[in-house]
Scaffold this motif. Structure first.
Motif, mmCIF file in Angstrom:
data_model
loop_
_atom_site.group_PDB
_atom_site.id
_atom_site.type_symbol
_atom_site.label_atom_id
_atom_site.label_comp_id
_atom_site.label_asym_id
_atom_site.label_seq_id
_atom_site.Cartn_x
_atom_site.Cartn_y
_atom_site.Cartn_z
ATOM 1 N N THR A 1 0.829 -1.202 0.000
ATOM 2 C CA THR A 1 0.000 0.000 0.000
ATOM 3 C C THR A 1 0.862 1.250 0.000
ATOM 4 O OG1 THR A 1 -1.813 1.177 1.126
ATOM 5 C CG2 THR A 1 -0.165 0.124 2.532
ATOM 6 N N ALA A 2 0.362 2.282 -0.677
ATOM 7 C CA ALA A 2 0.934 3.606 -0.517
ATOM 8 C C ALA A 2 0.339 4.185 0.764
ATOM 9 C CB ALA A 2 0.583 4.487 -1.716
ATOM 10 N N HIS A 3 1.182 4.774 1.588
ATOM 11 C CA HIS A 3 0.738 5.365 2.858
ATOM 12 C C HIS A 3 1.123 6.835 2.843
ATOM 13 C CE1 HIS A 3 1.192 5.719 7.487
ATOM 14 N NE2 HIS A 3 -0.088 5.824 7.156
ATOM 15 N N TRP A 4 0.141 7.708 2.656
ATOM 16 C CA TRP A 4 0.381 9.152 2.696
ATOM 17 C C TRP A 4 0.331 9.567 4.159
ATOM 18 C CZ3 TRP A 4 -1.888 13.651 4.347
ATOM 19 C CH2 TRP A 4 -1.391 14.847 3.791
ATOM 20 N N ILE A 5 1.472 10.039 4.692
ATOM 21 C CA ILE A 5 1.558 10.317 6.115
ATOM 22 C C ILE A 5 2.270 11.651 6.343
ATOM 23 C CG2 ILE A 5 3.545 8.707 6.156
ATOM 24 C CD1 ILE A 5 1.279 9.683 9.155
ATOM 25 N N ASN A 6 1.556 12.596 6.917
ATOM 26 C CA ASN A 6 2.112 13.914 7.252
ATOM 27 C C ASN A 6 2.825 14.554 6.059
ATOM 28 O OD1 ASN A 6 1.156 13.390 9.812
ATOM 29 N ND2 ASN A 6 3.157 12.858 10.666
ATOM 30 N N GLY A 7 2.231 14.400 4.872
ATOM 31 C CA GLY A 7 2.775 15.026 3.682
ATOM 32 C C GLY A 7 3.795 14.214 2.926
ATOM 33 N N VAL A 8 4.122 13.018 3.420
ATOM 34 C CA VAL A 8 5.105 12.143 2.784
ATOM 35 C C VAL A 8 4.417 10.841 2.378
ATOM 36 C CG1 VAL A 8 7.238 10.838 3.127
ATOM 37 C CG2 VAL A 8 7.003 13.122 4.137
ATOM 38 N N THR A 9 4.787 10.284 1.230
ATOM 39 C CA THR A 9 4.218 9.010 0.798
ATOM 40 C C THR A 9 5.230 7.886 0.973
ATOM 41 O OG1 THR A 9 2.784 10.098 -0.828
ATOM 42 C CG2 THR A 9 3.155 7.739 -1.103
ATOM 43 N N GLN A 10 4.839 6.860 1.737
ATOM 44 C CA GLN A 10 5.658 5.671 1.933
ATOM 45 C C GLN A 10 5.035 4.510 1.153
ATOM 46 O OE1 GLN A 10 4.887 5.282 6.153
ATOM 47 N NE2 GLN A 10 6.860 6.201 6.709
#
Length: 286
Positions: free
Chosen positions: A49-58
């Protein structure tokens, strides 16, 4: 991305201490990201999964464990071909605050108490991934009590999440994977050579990255893991010190003694005397 706040009371009753879910993520980002009025922990079980977190994508994969804080804002988009299955546990802020205060020596600034911009991410090796699945799945049918969520969180932070991950979370993925592999006896018994083999990179490349990320050489790093494992065995087993040294990969007992004294400021024998007590003999108590 716009955001909204999720509230734990929408998921659990006032008498409950946590919420458990095992679900497949949507294969597109939602219209809005979200933050929370609670803490949560999630584990990637299968897929990506792509995880968009606090403005960053992991990009997250199976075996990755994330400790989310209330103010963290995030959203998911599962891989369109593989999908993604996760286990998610939400719990009240009071539970986290109590544990952080009670076990500050272990939790302060770490796990769900991390002060970093991005929540703490742990990449688990096969053994720890299996353990994480087991302890998390046990919550599915458990009473939603305070005791159960505290037991789960203490197990997760003490026996599942790898301590070294905090130091290597921004390192190359191959190096993080090698650090996880280094926790296993079949790797650390071979010393720095085992660590370098697990990394799958040249000796010079591993040495340079280890120094940059951890500030030590591969030999120093792996020796500390071996010495800490030896200390555990000294506390819990009756094997001879020489046998324990060999189990941890030390063929030279004198070298083992020197490293142990440097790490624990005492000899292995004295350490065992101070920490190994007979539970059936009260006269053995300090």
């Amino acid at each position: 991305m716009q955001s909204e706040t999720f509230h734990l009371d929408s998921y659990i009753a006032a008498s409950e201490a946590f919420h458990y879910a095992r679900k497949n993520l949507a294969r597109r980002f939602p219209q809005k990201a979200h933050d929370h009025d609670f803490y949560e922990v999630f584990l990637i079980v299968d897929g990506r999964t792509a995880h968009w977190i606090n403005g960053v994508t992991q990009m997250l994969e199976p075996g990755q464990l994330v400790f989310m804080r209330p103010a963290d804002t995030h959203a998911f988009r599962a891989d369109r071909l593989q999908g993604c299955e996760i286990i998610n546990i939400m719990f009240r802020t009071e539970s986290a605050d109590h544990l952080i205060k009670r076990y500050s020596d272990t939790l302060a600034g770490r796990f769900f108490a991390s002060k970093s911009d991005i929540p703490e991410l742990h990449t688990l090796g096969p053994t720890r991934f299996k353990r994480a699945l087991n302890v998390a799945s046990q919550l599915q049918t458990a009473d939603r009590s305070l005791a159960r969520i505290e037991e789960f969180l203490l197990t997760l932070t003490n026996r599942v999440a790898v301590p070294e991950t905090r130091a290597v979370r921004t390192a190359p993925r191959w190096f993080s994977a090698a650090c996880n592999a280094a926790q296993h006896p079949e790797v650390f018994r071979d010393g720095a050579a085992g660590f370098i083999a697990a990394a799958g990179r040249s000796h010079e490349h591993v040495c340079r990255t280890c120094k940059d990320v951890l500030g030590v050489t591969p030999t120093d790093y792996i020796n500390r893991i071996r010495i800490d494992h030896a200390a555990q065995l000294l506390r819990t087993e009756d094997s001879s010190i020489e046998a324990i040294a060999a189990t941890c990969g030390f063929q030279n007992t004198s070298y083992f003694y020197r490293l142990f004294e440097r790490a624990y400021q005492t000899t292995p024998r004295r350490y065992r005397t101070e920490h190994q007590r007979d539970p059936f003999d009260a006269s053995d108590a300090p």
